[in-house]
Scaffold this active site. Structure first.
Site, PDB file in Angstrom:
ATOM      1  N   GLU A   1      -5.135  -8.654   0.845  1.00 32.99           N
ATOM      2  CA  GLU A   1      -5.746  -8.330   2.141  1.00 32.99           C
ATOM      3  C   GLU A   1      -7.238  -8.094   1.961  1.00 32.99           C
ATOM      4  O   GLU A   1      -7.649  -7.431   0.996  1.00 32.99           O
ATOM      5  CB  GLU A   1      -5.177  -7.029   2.743  1.00 32.99           C
ATOM      6  CG  GLU A   1      -3.855  -7.153   3.413  1.00 32.99           C
ATOM      7  CD  GLU A   1      -3.361  -5.831   3.996  1.00 32.99           C
ATOM      8  OE1 GLU A   1      -4.173  -5.007   4.440  1.00 32.99           O
ATOM      9  OE2 GLU A   1      -2.131  -5.638   3.990  1.00 32.99           O
TER      10      GLU A   1
ATOM     11  N   GLU B   1       0.794  -1.226   0.000  1.00 32.10           N
ATOM     12  CA  GLU B   1       0.000   0.000   0.000  1.00 32.10           C
ATOM     13  C   GLU B   1       0.831   1.283   0.000  1.00 32.10           C
ATOM     14  O   GLU B   1       0.751   2.063   0.964  1.00 32.10           O
ATOM     15  CB  GLU B   1      -0.958   0.009   1.190  1.00 32.10           C
ATOM     16  CG  GLU B   1      -1.948  -1.118   1.165  1.00 32.10           C
ATOM     17  CD  GLU B   1      -3.063  -0.950   2.196  1.00 32.10           C
ATOM     18  OE1 GLU B   1      -3.028  -0.010   2.998  1.00 32.10           O
ATOM     19  OE2 GLU B   1      -4.001  -1.782   2.172  1.00 32.10           O
TER      20      GLU B   1
HETATM   21  C1  BGC Z   1      -2.743  -2.362   5.945  1.00 33.55           C
HETATM   22  C2  BGC Z   1      -2.676  -3.128   7.249  1.00 33.55           C
HETATM   23  C3  BGC Z   1      -3.761  -2.627   8.182  1.00 33.55           C
HETATM   24  C4  BGC Z   1      -5.103  -2.909   7.555  1.00 33.55           C
HETATM   25  C5  BGC Z   1      -6.288  -2.473   8.386  1.00 33.55           C
HETATM   26  C6  BGC Z   1      -4.142  -2.135   5.448  1.00 33.55           C
HETATM   27  O1  BGC Z   1      -4.252  -0.812   5.040  1.00 33.55           O
HETATM   28  O2  BGC Z   1      -1.938  -2.967   4.976  1.00 33.55           O
HETATM   29  O3  BGC Z   1      -1.396  -2.983   7.777  1.00 33.55           O
HETATM   30  O4  BGC Z   1      -3.672  -3.187   9.452  1.00 33.55           O
HETATM   31  O5  BGC Z   1      -5.196  -2.252   6.326  1.00 33.55           O
HETATM   32  O6  BGC Z   1      -6.298  -1.103   8.574  1.00 33.55           O
END
Ligand code: BGC
Length: 437
Positions: free
Chosen positions: A352, A158
């Site tokens: 993610e 990101e």
């Molecule tokens: C990030 C994580 C973060 C998650 C939840 C993403 O933007 O890569 O490190 O914990 O979102 O906020």
């Protein structure tokens, strides 16, 4: 939201199921590594909401065997974690990742390594161009040591959030509030990405991607001013980081604003071909014309003079973090990406996706994941080549400026005792993986 009454449709053979974490958020053992910009930021009063630090976090550095056993029991095909650059700079730092990778391989879980997840060594600065080449040197060292066992590589996590939250708005480390003067940070990270791809290929490793955060941008209305503001936001969040990587070009008007003598030459590096493209997806954003006043959104104060304003999405459930739950926006995002980038888009991995909810009997997380995985399947059925899905996150952890107040894990962590307790969602995900075998 999709119900769980119908069986989950089958994903294509070879689809990779996993979970993700990052070093700074879980490792602890801060005294055994150099300091990062996040340590410096955390030490400044008021920056992390609950005043906590990541000095111990989940103590994963010492408890990694227990955590790998939980991964093996969960039955994931892969585990995405990040290698901390400040730890690698410290004596014995790479040995830790060597042990972790061996433990994962022995447990039959494929290691997926992120090479930068925001914990820049203190003293380095993405405003400086040479941070990019220093990163590439660091990557060469990691690849040399771990390259024989790592399944997939992710250059950056990101860069959009690291630029916007860390350098434009100042709510993440390093806490700079440069607004549009933060653009060089985007360019230097993208350059670092391209140089890292070259360094990885030179080290003989394959299977390389990036983890960019993306989400559909919805105009607040059909009024031209709202549509234009939403387009602008879409450029900042989505296209600024995808176009250079996938098309070798910045969106119109931005290339001229980037630093360096030869941005075109940099773009050739940035567009090094990838084996796959990682998407982190959490929520769509509704955007309208500027409202002429400083507004608070998601804990971030947005200056009045931005050319857009972020609006609430109403009529959908919210997570405990207040983020809208909109699974169908994941289908929209992926089909939109396929339409925008066509055959320049390599196979996609969802690197993610997840949500913050309290409690161990976390039915809302199950509903969230169920809805999003079904939405992902609809994108696959519509012809988007998606090869994997990773839940954020394996463990509750240090949620950046929110400290420990937000719990994203499939596994509950009781921080005073470090006891791990698998939540209902952990058991649900395990069943899903078994049924997909
Ligand atoms: C990030 C994580 C973060 C998650 C939840 C993403 O933007 O890569 O490190 O914990 O979102 O906020």
């Amino acid at each position: 939201m999709a119900t769980q009454e119908h069986p989950m449709p089958r994903f294509p053979d070879g689809f990779l199921w996993g979970v993700s974490t990052s070093a700074h958020q879980i490792e602890g053992a801060a005294e055994l590594r150099e300091r990062s910009v996040w340590d410096e930021f955390t030490d400044r009063p008021g920056r992390v909401k609950d005043g906590s630090t990541a000095a111990v976090a989940c103590d994963h550095y010492h408890r990694y065997r227990e955590d790998v056993a939980l991964l093996a029991d969960l039955g994931v095909g892969a585990y995405r974690f990040s290698v901390s650059w400040p730890r690698v700079n410290s004596p014995g730092g790479l040995d830790f990742y060597d042990r972790l990778v061996d433990e994962l391989c022995a447990a039959g879980v494929r290691p997926v390594v992120t090479l930068f997840h925001w914990d820049l060594p203190a003293g380095l600065d993405w405003l400086q161009r040479d941070t990019a080449s220093r990163f590439a040197d660091h990557v060469s060292g990691v690849a040399e040591r771990l390259g024989d066992r790592v399944h997939k590589w992710i250059t950056l996590n990101e860069p959009a959030e690291h630029t916007l939250l860390g350098h434009a708005l100042g709510v993440h480390a390093p806490g700079k509030r440069l607004l549009f003067d933060a653009l060089p940070v985007a360019h230097h990270q993208l350059l670092a990405h391209g140089l890292a791809v070259r360094a990885l290929r030179a080290a003989g490793v394959t299977d390389i991607g990036i983890a960019n955060s993306h989400g559909p941008t919805w105009p607040a209305s059909r009024e031209q001013a709202d549509v234009e503001a939403a387009d602008f936001y879409d450029v900042l969040l989505n296209r600024l980081f995808a176009d250079p990587v996938l098309l070798g070009a910045y969106p119109a008007g931005l290339g001229e604003l980037m630093p360096g003598d030869d941005v075109e030459a940099d773009l050739k590096v940035i567009a090094e071909p990838l084996d796959w493209y990682g998407v982190n997806y959490y929520a769509p954003t509704k955007v309208g014309a500027p409202q002429g006043a400083e507004i608070e959104f998601g804990g971030v104060s947005m200056p009045a003079d931005l050319p857009f304003s972020v609006r609430e999405i109403t009529d959908v459930p919210l997570t405990d973090f207040g983020w809208p739950v909109v699974p169908e926006a994941l289908t929209e995002l992926l089909t939109g990406f396929r339409d925008r980038y066509g055959d320049r888009l390599p196979p996609v991995m969802i690197t993610e996706n997840g949500c913050s909810y309290e409690g161990v009997d976390d039915r809302q997380r199950i509903a969230f994941l169920d809805g999003h995985i079904r939405a992902l399947h609809r994108a696959v059925a519509a012809g988007v080549d998606v090869r994997g899905y990773f839940v954020w996150s394996l463990l509750d952890n240090f949620e950046w400026a929110e400290g420990y107040a937000r719990r994203f894990g499939l596994i509950h962590v009781d921080y005073p005792t470090q006891k791990r307790t698998p939540k209902a969602s952990y058991h649900w995900y395990r069943e899903l993986l078994r049924a997909q075998e």
